[in-house]
Design a protein around this motif. Structure first.
Motif, PDB file in Angstrom:
ATOM      1  N   PRO A 133       1.138  -1.199   0.084  1.00 50.01           N
ATOM      2  CA  PRO A 133       0.112   0.019  -0.162  1.00 50.01           C
ATOM      3  C   PRO A 133       0.612   1.027  -0.200  1.00 50.01           C
ATOM      4  O   PRO A 133       0.639   2.325  -0.155  1.00 50.01           O
ATOM      5  CB  PRO A 133      -1.070  -0.202   1.168  1.00 50.01           C
ATOM      6  N   GLN A 134       2.302   1.003   0.601  1.00 52.15           N
ATOM      7  CA  GLN A 134       2.614   2.639   1.017  1.00 52.15           C
ATOM      8  C   GLN A 134       3.768   2.831  -0.729  1.00 52.15           C
ATOM      9  O   GLN A 134       3.572   4.163  -1.108  1.00 52.15           O
ATOM     10  CB  GLN A 134       3.806   2.187   1.942  1.00 52.15           C
ATOM     11  N   SER A 135       3.984   1.416  -1.048  1.00 51.91           N
ATOM     12  CA  SER A 135       4.662   1.546  -2.793  1.00 51.91           C
ATOM     13  C   SER A 135       3.600   2.629  -3.381  1.00 51.91           C
ATOM     14  O   SER A 135       3.727   3.259  -4.618  1.00 51.91           O
ATOM     15  CB  SER A 135       5.237   0.589  -3.148  1.00 51.91           C
ATOM     16  N   ILE A 136       2.051   1.983  -2.957  1.00 54.73           N
ATOM     17  CA  ILE A 136       1.227   3.106  -4.589  1.00 54.73           C
ATOM     18  C   ILE A 136       0.590   3.975  -4.384  1.00 54.73           C
ATOM     19  O   ILE A 136       0.581   4.963  -4.926  1.00 54.73           O
ATOM     20  CB  ILE A 136      -0.243   1.635  -4.451  1.00 54.73           C
ATOM     21  N   ASP A 137       0.907   4.314  -2.862  1.00 51.77           N
ATOM     22  CA  ASP A 137       0.607   6.166  -1.960  1.00 51.77           C
ATOM     23  C   ASP A 137       2.042   6.124  -2.842  1.00 51.77           C
ATOM     24  O   ASP A 137       2.109   8.009  -3.318  1.00 51.77           O
ATOM     25  CB  ASP A 137       0.998   5.834  -0.360  1.00 51.77           C
ATOM     26  N   TYR A 138       2.622   6.309  -3.071  1.00 49.34           N
ATOM     27  CA  TYR A 138       4.150   6.935  -3.553  1.00 49.34           C
ATOM     28  C   TYR A 138       4.417   6.580  -5.034  1.00 49.34           C
ATOM     29  O   TYR A 138       4.166   7.946  -5.573  1.00 49.34           O
ATOM     30  CB  TYR A 138       5.547   6.171  -2.859  1.00 49.34           C
ATOM     31  N   LEU A 139       3.392   6.228  -5.624  1.00 45.46           N
ATOM     32  CA  LEU A 139       3.490   6.334  -6.958  1.00 45.46           C
ATOM     33  C   LEU A 139       2.178   7.094  -7.922  1.00 45.46           C
ATOM     34  O   LEU A 139       2.896   7.928  -8.702  1.00 45.46           O
ATOM     35  CB  LEU A 139       3.411   4.873  -7.591  1.00 45.46           C
ATOM     36  N   ASP A 155       3.999   7.623   5.091  1.00 45.39           N
ATOM     37  CA  ASP A 155       4.302   9.374   5.619  1.00 45.39           C
ATOM     38  C   ASP A 155       4.729   9.881   5.397  1.00 45.39           C
ATOM     39  O   ASP A 155       5.712   9.850   4.266  1.00 45.39           O
ATOM     40  CB  ASP A 155       5.319   8.617   7.327  1.00 45.39           C
ATOM     41  N   PRO A 156       4.745  11.062   4.550  1.00 52.36           N
ATOM     42  CA  PRO A 156       4.676  11.929   4.344  1.00 52.36           C
ATOM     43  C   PRO A 156       6.461  12.398   3.650  1.00 52.36           C
ATOM     44  O   PRO A 156       7.589  12.481   3.380  1.00 52.36           O
ATOM     45  CB  PRO A 156       4.685  13.371   3.716  1.00 52.36           C
ATOM     46  N   GLN A 157       7.350  12.224   5.437  1.00 51.30           N
ATOM     47  CA  GLN A 157       8.776  12.583   5.695  1.00 51.30           C
ATOM     48  C   GLN A 157       9.340  11.287   4.814  1.00 51.30           C
ATOM     49  O   GLN A 157      10.493  11.679   4.879  1.00 51.30           O
ATOM     50  CB  GLN A 157       8.505  12.803   6.833  1.00 51.30           C
ATOM     51  N   PHE A 158       8.652  10.207   4.050  1.00 54.89           N
ATOM     52  CA  PHE A 158       9.654   9.434   3.819  1.00 54.89           C
ATOM     53  C   PHE A 158       9.796   9.602   1.711  1.00 54.89           C
ATOM     54  O   PHE A 158      10.083   8.677   1.459  1.00 54.89           O
ATOM     55  CB  PHE A 158       9.591   7.614   4.285  1.00 54.89           C
ATOM     56  N   VAL A 159       9.010  10.665   1.254  1.00 53.63           N
ATOM     57  CA  VAL A 159       8.727  10.764   0.687  1.00 53.63           C
ATOM     58  C   VAL A 159       9.355  11.612  -0.327  1.00 53.63           C
ATOM     59  O   VAL A 159       9.784  13.470   0.392  1.00 53.63           O
ATOM     60  CB  VAL A 159       6.764  11.122   0.333  1.00 53.63           C
TER      61      VAL A 159
END
Length: 231
Positions: A134-140, A227-231
């Motif tokens: 799920p986190q990778s999809i948020d990032y994509l 978490d936006p801090q990792f984007v």
């Protein structure tokens, strides 16, 4: 194409899906059972419905490689209110360019129905490149806000779905004690006998699991899983 579980899950939200609609990976392959994302739209074809793929064939209106921004010009429309992308992205070499182009095609307030494997066997069509969280999809898709209560996990067999943070697995580690006695006895016996290539000494076994994500394009999206801090 999609799985039956994917069709059944997203049908719950069919009234939220507007046209025009774009289906990515729309080729119908008669060599195996397939389920059409069109069936998510209960009540027939929802206005303008366009299918694209990298191959010619049944179900394909336009042959397009969505990794290449210049190929978007081949589409008769510039924006779509609903985009289907089911079990396609794991076969794409440049997932970052493709995700950016999908975002560009999705209209503001439009819905992205996006399904990919988290854990699945290798299946080359013609290549098999990625697995997703799920986190990778948020990032994509930074401009798509994924709605947790409309997203779900499904496993290969059965109609039961799980919440996004409840990845089903057979835990042989700290949670083995929570299983019924006969399972604990069986696992320990297999460990002692070192059968099945010692597979039962693994910490956990994952079920074949798919992610089914419901996202909405926003002007000011909020990340759901990362978490936006990792984007």
């Amino acid at each position: 194409m999609a799985t039956l579980q994917t069709i059944q899950h997203f049908q719950k939200f069919s009234e939220l899906l507007e046209s025009p609609v774009l289906e990515i990976g729309s080729l119908i392959d008669p060599s195996y059972t397939q389920h059409k994302p069109l069936d998510i739209h209960q009540g027939g074809k929802p206005g303008e419905y366009i299918g694209v793929d990298i191959f010619h064939g049944e179900g394909v209106d336009h042959v397009i490689n969505l990794c290449k921004v210049e190929e978007l010009e081949k589409l008769p429309l510039k924006k779509f209110k609903t985009i289907h992308c089911h079990y396609v992205m794991e076969h794409v070499t440049d997932i970052f360019s493709m995700a950016k182009n999908i975002e560009a095609l999705l209209d503001d307030g439009g819905v992205l129905l996006f399904s990919v494997p988290f854990s699945w066997r290798l299946h080359r069509i013609p290549v098999d490149m990625w697995r997703f969280t799920p986190q990778s999809i948020d990032y994509l898709f930074p401009n798509v806000e994924f709605i947790d209560e409309k997203s779900a996990l499904s496993v290969r067999n059965g109609n039961k779905t799980f919440k996004i943070d409840q990845f089903p697995e057979f835990d042989f580690g700290s949670r083995l004690e929570s299983y019924p006695g006969y399972i604990k006895w069986y696992v320990r016996l297999l460990r002692k006998l070192k059968l099945h290539n010692n597979v039962f000494n693994q910490r956990a076994l994952l079920y074949e699991t798919n992610l089914m994500m419901f996202g909405v394009k926003r002007n000011k999206p909020v990340y759901t899983y990362i978490d936006p801090q990792f984007v």
